[in-house]
Design a protein around this motif. Sequence first.
Motif, PDB file in Angstrom:
ATOM      1  N   LEU A 496     -38.436   6.563   3.612  1.00 50.32           N
ATOM      2  CA  LEU A 496     -37.500   5.467   3.831  1.00 50.32           C
ATOM      3  C   LEU A 496     -37.111   4.932   2.450  1.00 50.32           C
ATOM      4  O   LEU A 496     -37.909   5.026   1.501  1.00 50.32           O
ATOM      5  CB  LEU A 496     -38.161   4.377   4.677  1.00 50.32           C
ATOM      6  N   PRO A 497     -35.901   4.386   2.309  1.00 48.49           N
ATOM      7  CA  PRO A 497     -35.472   3.914   0.987  1.00 48.49           C
ATOM      8  C   PRO A 497     -36.473   2.937   0.383  1.00 48.49           C
ATOM      9  O   PRO A 497     -37.101   2.150   1.095  1.00 48.49           O
ATOM     10  CB  PRO A 497     -34.148   3.210   1.284  1.00 48.49           C
ATOM     11  N   PHE A 498     -36.639   3.028  -0.933  1.00 51.65           N
ATOM     12  CA  PHE A 498     -37.612   2.187  -1.643  1.00 51.65           C
ATOM     13  C   PHE A 498     -36.908   1.631  -2.883  1.00 51.65           C
ATOM     14  O   PHE A 498     -35.961   2.251  -3.399  1.00 51.65           O
ATOM     15  CB  PHE A 498     -38.832   3.031  -2.041  1.00 51.65           C
ATOM     16  N   PRO A 499     -37.336   0.452  -3.373  1.00 49.29           N
ATOM     17  CA  PRO A 499     -36.696  -0.086  -4.569  1.00 49.29           C
ATOM     18  C   PRO A 499     -36.989   0.816  -5.762  1.00 49.29           C
ATOM     19  O   PRO A 499     -38.115   1.306  -5.904  1.00 49.29           O
ATOM     20  CB  PRO A 499     -37.351  -1.460  -4.745  1.00 49.29           C
ATOM     21  N   CYS A 500     -35.991   1.016  -6.589  1.00 51.94           N
ATOM     22  CA  CYS A 500     -36.147   2.030  -7.630  1.00 51.94           C
ATOM     23  C   CYS A 500     -35.176   1.767  -8.765  1.00 51.94           C
ATOM     24  O   CYS A 500     -34.069   1.290  -8.535  1.00 51.94           O
ATOM     25  CB  CYS A 500     -35.872   3.358  -6.922  1.00 51.94           C
ATOM     26  N   SER A 501     -35.603   2.036  -9.983  1.00 42.73           N
ATOM     27  CA  SER A 501     -34.721   1.847 -11.137  1.00 42.73           C
ATOM     28  C   SER A 501     -34.420   3.223 -11.736  1.00 42.73           C
ATOM     29  O   SER A 501     -35.343   3.966 -12.073  1.00 42.73           O
ATOM     30  CB  SER A 501     -35.431   0.937 -12.150  1.00 42.73           C
ATOM     31  N   ILE A 502     -33.136   3.532 -11.858  1.00 44.23           N
ATOM     32  CA  ILE A 502     -32.740   4.827 -12.441  1.00 44.23           C
ATOM     33  C   ILE A 502     -31.880   4.522 -13.664  1.00 44.23           C
ATOM     34  O   ILE A 502     -30.781   3.980 -13.539  1.00 44.23           O
ATOM     35  CB  ILE A 502     -31.952   5.672 -11.407  1.00 44.23           C
ATOM     36  N   THR A 503     -32.426   4.816 -14.847  1.00 43.44           N
ATOM     37  CA  THR A 503     -31.715   4.473 -16.080  1.00 43.44           C
ATOM     38  C   THR A 503     -31.609   5.714 -16.969  1.00 43.44           C
ATOM     39  O   THR A 503     -32.510   6.573 -16.957  1.00 43.44           O
ATOM     40  CB  THR A 503     -32.488   3.388 -16.870  1.00 43.44           C
ATOM     41  N   PRO A 504     -30.527   5.821 -17.756  1.00 44.40           N
ATOM     42  CA  PRO A 504     -30.422   6.998 -18.626  1.00 44.40           C
ATOM     43  C   PRO A 504     -31.516   7.000 -19.676  1.00 44.40           C
ATOM     44  O   PRO A 504     -31.897   5.940 -20.187  1.00 44.40           O
ATOM     45  CB  PRO A 504     -29.033   6.857 -19.260  1.00 44.40           C
ATOM     46  N   ARG A 505     -32.033   8.175 -20.002  1.00 46.29           N
ATOM     47  CA  ARG A 505     -33.087   8.267 -21.024  1.00 46.29           C
ATOM     48  C   ARG A 505     -32.517   7.927 -22.388  1.00 46.29           C
ATOM     49  O   ARG A 505     -33.217   7.376 -23.234  1.00 46.29           O
ATOM     50  CB  ARG A 505     -33.652   9.694 -21.031  1.00 46.29           C
ATOM     51  N   ASN A 506     -31.269   8.305 -22.592  1.00 45.78           N
ATOM     52  CA  ASN A 506     -30.607   8.016 -23.858  1.00 45.78           C
ATOM     53  C   ASN A 506     -29.779   6.735 -23.670  1.00 45.78           C
ATOM     54  O   ASN A 506     -28.839   6.699 -22.876  1.00 45.78           O
ATOM     55  CB  ASN A 506     -29.715   9.219 -24.186  1.00 45.78           C
ATOM     56  N   ALA A 507     -30.119   5.679 -24.431  1.00 44.23           N
ATOM     57  CA  ALA A 507     -29.479   4.377 -24.235  1.00 44.23           C
ATOM     58  C   ALA A 507     -27.971   4.445 -24.477  1.00 44.23           C
ATOM     59  O   ALA A 507     -27.215   3.619 -23.964  1.00 44.23           O
ATOM     60  CB  ALA A 507     -30.118   3.346 -25.163  1.00 44.23           C
ATOM     61  N   ASP A 508     -27.502   5.454 -25.230  1.00 44.43           N
ATOM     62  CA  ASP A 508     -26.057   5.552 -25.516  1.00 44.43           C
ATOM     63  C   ASP A 508     -25.294   6.298 -24.415  1.00 44.43           C
ATOM     64  O   ASP A 508     -24.085   6.503 -24.532  1.00 44.43           O
ATOM     65  CB  ASP A 508     -25.822   6.304 -26.829  1.00 44.43           C
ATOM     66  N   MET A 509     -26.016   6.717 -23.388  1.00 43.49           N
ATOM     67  CA  MET A 509     -25.351   7.539 -22.372  1.00 43.49           C
ATOM     68  C   MET A 509     -24.462   6.671 -21.470  1.00 43.49           C
ATOM     69  O   MET A 509     -24.957   5.818 -20.741  1.00 43.49           O
ATOM     70  CB  MET A 509     -26.433   8.244 -21.524  1.00 43.49           C
ATOM     71  N   ASP A 510     -23.153   6.891 -21.577  1.00 39.39           N
ATOM     72  CA  ASP A 510     -22.236   6.257 -20.617  1.00 39.39           C
ATOM     73  C   ASP A 510     -21.437   7.379 -19.953  1.00 39.39           C
ATOM     74  O   ASP A 510     -21.679   8.558 -20.231  1.00 39.39           O
ATOM     75  CB  ASP A 510     -21.338   5.216 -21.306  1.00 39.39           C
ATOM     76  N   ILE A 511     -20.478   7.002 -19.101  1.00 40.05           N
ATOM     77  CA  ILE A 511     -19.762   8.040 -18.346  1.00 40.05           C
ATOM     78  C   ILE A 511     -19.060   9.026 -19.285  1.00 40.05           C
ATOM     79  O   ILE A 511     -19.134  10.241 -19.090  1.00 40.05           O
ATOM     80  CB  ILE A 511     -18.743   7.381 -17.369  1.00 40.05           C
ATOM     81  N   THR A 512     -18.450   8.499 -20.338  1.00 39.68           N
ATOM     82  CA  THR A 512     -17.734   9.395 -21.264  1.00 39.68           C
ATOM     83  C   THR A 512     -18.712  10.371 -21.917  1.00 39.68           C
ATOM     84  O   THR A 512     -18.448  11.578 -22.004  1.00 39.68           O
ATOM     85  CB  THR A 512     -17.028   8.560 -22.368  1.00 39.68           C
ATOM     86  N   ALA A 513     -19.857   9.846 -22.349  1.00 40.93           N
ATOM     87  CA  ALA A 513     -20.839  10.718 -23.011  1.00 40.93           C
ATOM     88  C   ALA A 513     -21.372  11.757 -22.022  1.00 40.93           C
ATOM     89  O   ALA A 513     -21.567  12.935 -22.374  1.00 40.93           O
ATOM     90  CB  ALA A 513     -21.983   9.870 -23.566  1.00 40.93           C
ATOM     91  N   LEU A 514     -21.596  11.328 -20.776  1.00 43.73           N
ATOM     92  CA  LEU A 514     -22.121  12.277 -19.780  1.00 43.73           C
ATOM     93  C   LEU A 514     -21.070  13.339 -19.453  1.00 43.73           C
ATOM     94  O   LEU A 514     -21.398  14.531 -19.346  1.00 43.73           O
ATOM     95  CB  LEU A 514     -22.567  11.523 -18.512  1.00 43.73           C
ATOM     96  N   GLN A 515     -19.822  12.916 -19.315  1.00 46.35           N
ATOM     97  CA  GLN A 515     -18.769  13.898 -19.029  1.00 46.35           C
ATOM     98  C   GLN A 515     -18.663  14.918 -20.173  1.00 46.35           C
ATOM     99  O   GLN A 515     -18.472  16.110 -19.931  1.00 46.35           O
ATOM    100  CB  GLN A 515     -17.425  13.184 -18.825  1.00 46.35           C
ATOM    101  N   HIS A 516     -18.854  14.444 -21.402  1.00 48.01           N
ATOM    102  CA  HIS A 516     -18.816  15.359 -22.545  1.00 48.01           C
ATOM    103  C   HIS A 516     -19.987  16.361 -22.462  1.00 48.01           C
ATOM    104  O   HIS A 516     -19.808  17.574 -22.624  1.00 48.01           O
ATOM    105  CB  HIS A 516     -18.880  14.552 -23.847  1.00 48.01           C
ATOM    106  N   LEU A 517     -21.170  15.801 -22.166  1.00 52.71           N
ATOM    107  CA  LEU A 517     -22.370  16.654 -22.051  1.00 52.71           C
ATOM    108  C   LEU A 517     -22.170  17.722 -20.970  1.00 52.71           C
ATOM    109  O   LEU A 517     -22.558  18.892 -21.137  1.00 52.71           O
ATOM    110  CB  LEU A 517     -23.583  15.763 -21.712  1.00 52.71           C
TER     111      LEU A 517
END
Length: 522
Positions: A496-517
């Motif tokens: 069942l859904p549980f509270p959870c934190s999902i954060t990028p490992r690299n603090a500079d990771m934003d959508i543009t950086a991820l799309q580039h990767l």
Amino acid sequence: MLDLLTSHSALGLVSAAFAISLVLRSYFAKPKLPHSGKLPPGPALLPILGSALAVDVTAPWLTYKAWGNQYGDVVYTRLFGQDNIIINSERVARDLLDHRSQNYSDRPEIATNELFGIDYTTAFMRYGSRWRLQRKILQQSFRQAAVPTFQPMQIAKSHDLLLNLLEDPLNYQEHLEAHSGSVILSAVYSYDAARRHDYMIERGTMALELMLKELRPEVAAVFSAYPFLLRLPSWLPGMRLKRISPLAKELAVENLERPFAHTERSLAMGSVSHCMVATHLRELDDGRHGDSAWQKKAIQESTATASGAGTETTAAVLMNFVLVMILHPDVQQKAQKLVDSVVGQKRLPTFHDRPSLPYIDAILRECLRWHPVFPLAIMHAAVESDIYEGYYIPKGATVTPNVWAMCHNEDKYANAYEFNPDRFLNPDGTLTDDTVSFVWGFGRRICPGRHLAEASIWSAIVCMLAVFNFSRAKDETGKEIEIEPRWNPGLTVRPLPFPCSITPRNADMDITALQHLIRVSV
Ligand code: HEM
């Protein structure tokens, strides 16, 4: 259900007739033993109900495992007049379901399937020519040698998952479902689902949720044992199933027809990528098959089955994965370090990296074992009566492999309730031969989608590990919120859904950086 029926005085007559017929049916349905035969041992049986009251309906596999400890690997029960053999060990499951598969590949008749419009489903179909043809179509599309064709698509869908998780981490469950649904819709129909809120995925999920919630095994067992109940009017208490069946049927027909029509249209326009439907429809056009209407129906039915069977299941394993990454940060960190050492940080993992990352496969196997998605697989049934180790197995008996018990066999898996991927690694770090194959079922009914499913799960977890940290969510005071894992009951089981934190490992990771990767990784 019975007490609901009988509590209304106006229904006295119906109830009395019902009760008498139950007793008669229960009495006359008792198996007739051959002279020297004895049934396997099992719990004491009540008239009519058999062992039903002793079963924990929220987790019957636990009751069955406890019976296994008391009575042995083969247990006999009777549930609402139906003979049921429970298998609690891999050894017996292999003996009967694998090595005597010609006798144990049937399914029990489930009366409620027709009511919900899902009687075309390969997974619930009786053993016979219709099932055989559907099974052949499924095997051809998803056999081990055929699935690598889907790898580029599976990687692309894992990249979509990363984008969804980065944009909207709180709705992680929805994104895991979208990932599973979009892989299967592409592999089966060449349908490219929208990254989020795809109509076809949402309708498919709705149909599955309705089925899993309403057609719980214990409800299906009562109606299958006493199908005349389905003729009672839908307004009667206890007949909820009948009231919601029109919606269930509508969704079932839609799932059968809509995506199939999409592929037919794309084929006609010449804009279809490699997929199960296109491959089989092209073969049909070659004119190599006799009865093409029968063949086309089989293609439509088996593909709709694959699409339903592949969505909930892989999403459930991915939910298990996210949960254990939070519960076991040490496993997560070890896996991330290994991914970094093989892949680096300038690109995302691909299937070429798989042989160099045995620990990821060990995590995958442990996710499948620790909390199996199908704790009781899907019931098989005996075509003819049989004798096994001196015990009589009646013709028509349902045969339930207790996959849960096999996954938690302490002789094979020390501290079986602990999540420990290392159990699948040899001292030199290579993978052991144990692929936990029993989680995919047995014999001629073994899951035909297993190779596709494994690859989907692998690509999703390795990509998630490369980009994200999974940890406990915090409350408004900054304190970590404890998780009490709970799983939904039913034919398939997921956290069942549980509270959870999902954060990028690299603090500079934003959508543009991820799309580039992503761009530099394909
Ligand atoms: C983690 C994912 C999955 C798990 C754990 C799983 C497990 C199972 C199990 C235990 C069975 C019953 C086997 C038996 O009766 O002995 C089954 C049947 C089936 N599965 Fe899967 N499955 C998964 C994914 C998939 C996928 C992706 C597909 C589609 C390509 C699929 C298609 C089917 C079909 C069609 C059947 C019915 C087979 C038959 O009755 O002949 N499954 N699966």
